[in-house]
Design a protein around this motif. Structure first.
Motif, mmCIF file in Angstrom:
data_model
loop_
_atom_site.group_PDB
_atom_site.id
_atom_site.type_symbol
_atom_site.label_atom_id
_atom_site.label_comp_id
_atom_site.label_asym_id
_atom_site.label_seq_id
_atom_site.Cartn_x
_atom_site.Cartn_y
_atom_site.Cartn_z
ATOM 1 N N VAL A 58 0.854 -1.193 0.000
ATOM 2 C CA VAL A 58 0.000 0.000 0.000
ATOM 3 C C VAL A 58 0.888 1.240 0.000
ATOM 4 N N VAL A 59 0.599 2.158 -0.916
ATOM 5 C CA VAL A 59 1.234 3.475 -0.900
ATOM 6 C C VAL A 59 0.233 4.421 -0.253
ATOM 7 N N ALA A 60 0.563 4.902 0.935
ATOM 8 C CA ALA A 60 -0.342 5.733 1.728
ATOM 9 C C ALA A 60 0.068 7.194 1.591
ATOM 10 N N VAL A 61 -0.827 8.011 1.055
ATOM 11 C CA VAL A 61 -0.531 9.414 0.764
ATOM 12 C C VAL A 61 -1.393 10.323 1.632
ATOM 13 N N ASP A 62 -0.771 11.333 2.202
ATOM 14 C CA ASP A 62 -1.537 12.384 2.867
ATOM 15 C C ASP A 62 -0.907 13.732 2.529
ATOM 16 N N ALA A 63 -1.735 14.769 2.499
ATOM 17 C CA ALA A 63 -1.237 16.105 2.160
ATOM 18 C C ALA A 63 -0.499 16.762 3.313
ATOM 19 N N ASP A 64 -0.670 16.255 4.525
ATOM 20 C CA ASP A 64 -0.026 16.829 5.709
ATOM 21 C C ASP A 64 1.158 15.966 6.104
ATOM 22 N N ALA A 65 2.371 16.509 5.986
ATOM 23 C CA ALA A 65 3.590 15.750 6.275
ATOM 24 C C ALA A 65 3.648 15.270 7.721
ATOM 25 N N ARG A 66 2.921 15.919 8.614
ATOM 26 C CA ARG A 66 2.965 15.513 10.019
ATOM 27 C C ARG A 66 2.368 14.131 10.249
ATOM 28 N N TYR A 67 1.571 13.635 9.286
ATOM 29 C CA TYR A 67 1.003 12.297 9.433
ATOM 30 C C TYR A 67 2.019 11.186 9.159
ATOM 31 N N LEU A 68 3.100 11.481 8.461
ATOM 32 C CA LEU A 68 4.023 10.423 8.059
ATOM 33 C C LEU A 68 4.557 9.596 9.231
ATOM 34 N N PRO A 69 5.097 10.215 10.284
ATOM 35 C CA PRO A 69 5.550 9.386 11.417
ATOM 36 C C PRO A 69 4.415 8.674 12.134
ATOM 37 N N VAL A 70 3.211 9.262 12.115
ATOM 38 C CA VAL A 70 2.057 8.600 12.726
ATOM 39 C C VAL A 70 1.714 7.339 11.945
ATOM 40 N N VAL A 71 1.698 7.454 10.623
ATOM 41 C CA VAL A 71 1.412 6.296 9.773
ATOM 42 C C VAL A 71 2.452 5.208 9.984
ATOM 43 N N ARG A 72 3.725 5.603 9.991
ATOM 44 C CA ARG A 72 4.792 4.613 10.182
ATOM 45 C C ARG A 72 4.636 3.881 11.511
ATOM 46 N N ARG A 73 4.309 4.621 12.570
ATOM 47 C CA ARG A 73 4.144 4.001 13.883
ATOM 48 C C ARG A 73 2.956 3.045 13.890
ATOM 49 N N ASP A 76 3.822 -0.133 11.831
ATOM 50 C CA ASP A 76 4.747 -1.002 12.549
ATOM 51 C C ASP A 76 4.043 -1.739 13.679
ATOM 52 N N GLN A 77 3.213 -1.014 14.419
ATOM 53 C CA GLN A 77 2.482 -1.631 15.526
ATOM 54 C C GLN A 77 1.467 -2.657 15.019
ATOM 55 N N GLY A 78 0.932 -2.417 13.822
ATOM 56 C CA GLY A 78 -0.066 -3.323 13.249
ATOM 57 C C GLY A 78 0.510 -4.453 12.432
ATOM 58 N N GLY A 79 1.826 -4.576 12.398
ATOM 59 C CA GLY A 79 2.451 -5.674 11.680
ATOM 60 C C GLY A 79 2.464 -5.518 10.176
ATOM 61 N N ALA A 80 2.328 -4.279 9.690
ATOM 62 C CA ALA A 80 2.310 -4.042 8.244
ATOM 63 C C ALA A 80 3.376 -3.050 7.811
ATOM 64 N N GLY A 81 4.361 -2.823 8.662
ATOM 65 C CA GLY A 81 5.383 -1.834 8.341
ATOM 66 C C GLY A 81 6.150 -2.135 7.080
ATOM 67 N N HIS A 82 6.331 -3.420 6.773
ATOM 68 C CA HIS A 82 7.088 -3.804 5.584
ATOM 69 C C HIS A 82 6.266 -3.701 4.306
ATOM 70 N N LEU A 83 4.958 -3.467 4.438
ATOM 71 C CA LEU A 83 4.076 -3.434 3.271
ATOM 72 C C LEU A 83 3.587 -2.032 2.922
ATOM 73 N N VAL A 84 3.697 -1.084 3.828
ATOM 74 C CA VAL A 84 3.138 0.257 3.619
ATOM 75 C C VAL A 84 4.255 1.280 3.426
ATOM 76 N N GLN A 85 4.142 2.039 2.360
ATOM 77 C CA GLN A 85 5.038 3.170 2.099
ATOM 78 C C GLN A 85 4.232 4.447 2.260
ATOM 79 N N SER A 86 4.639 5.331 3.143
ATOM 80 C CA SER A 86 3.901 6.575 3.371
ATOM 81 C C SER A 86 4.658 7.743 2.748
ATOM 82 N N ILE A 87 3.931 8.591 2.026
ATOM 83 C CA ILE A 87 4.522 9.765 1.398
ATOM 84 C C ILE A 87 3.574 10.946 1.563
#
Length: 244
Positions: A58-73, A76-87
């Motif tokens: 999944v490529v996860a896109v948001d217009a607010d850069a502040r969401y990027l570390p939230v998405v990554r966290r 990772d906590q949900g066991g999908a860190g290796h599958l999701v790229q956030s930009i």
């Protein structure tokens, strides 16, 4: 306080939920080898759930850069860190090549652009025959008065339309309707319950003032839905196939 500060602690920034997403995602025959685009991913709960349940990237896109570390966290906590790229990217200028994705999700992402403009701009990144699921609010009665339209239209660039209006827009933009699902009333209620609790908690902990404009806005919208909007507005998921 802005929308990120308020909603980054919540599962989503617009009405919805896993059961709503699942109801239309069944129309996407996603394989583990596929790459799916999630526009307006916010805190990443949806992207995490899709990646984990479908096993796809999944490529996860948001217009607010502040969401990027939230998405990554969250991933990772949900066991999908290796599958999701956030930009981070503007929704009207997605940084992807033509025909880059077979499947695209856009829950709430079309509201700041307008349905016609969003579908026209995003068609470029959808492969021919590919599908997009877009959610968009509307009114049951085209003559609905301002008190029915007000809170949602204040956050949109165009007036709310009817489902028939949106079908016309879809066809003109080069798509056909594959499936459609309305947001269940209990999920509307659940979202607004969460926003009210968050607002009250912030005030009680003195982390925000009761007079904060955003807190007033989200509380007004929650009360509006329960007293006026219920049954007179809808949020529709439209699963569309690119036909040209």
């Amino acid at each position: 306080m802005d929308r990120f500060e308020f909603f980054s602690r919540l599962p989503r920034s617009e009405p919805g939920g896993a059961t709503f997403t699942s109801a239309y995602l069944t129309q996407f025959p996603v394989k583990a080898t596929d790459r799916l685009l999630d526009i307006a991913c916010a805190s990443g709960d949806r992207a995490t759930w899709i990646a984990r349940s479908r096993g796809c990237r999944v490529v996860a896109v948001d217009a607010d850069a502040r969401y990027l570390p939230v998405v990554r966290r969250r991933c990772d906590q949900g066991g999908a860190g290796h599958l999701v790229q956030s930009i981070v990217a503007a929704y009207n200028a997605l940084p992807f090549g033509d025909n880059a994705f077979k499947y695209v999700l856009a829950e709430g992402a079309a509201m700041p652009l307008g349905l016609k403009q969003a579908l026209t701009l995003w068609r470029r990144v959808i492969a021919p025959g590919g599908q997009i699921a877009v959610t968009y609010p509307g009114v049951v009665n085209k003559d609905a008065p301002s008190e029915v339209r007000g809170p949602l239209e204040r956050r949109m660039v165009e007036p709310l339309g009817t489902l028939a209006d949106y079908h016309t827009v879809v066809r003109a933009a080069g798509y056909e309707v594959v499936h459609q699902v309305p947001l269940q009333p209990e999920l509307w209620d659940g979202f607004y319950t969460d926003t009210l609790r968050r607002a009250w908690s912030l005030v009680e902990r003195r982390e925000a003032s009761a007079e904060d404009p955003l807190l007033q806005e989200v509380q007004d919208e929650a009360r509006w839905f329960r007293k006026v909007g219920r049954g007179r507005v809808f949020l529709q998921a439209l699963v569309l196939r690119r036909v040209r």
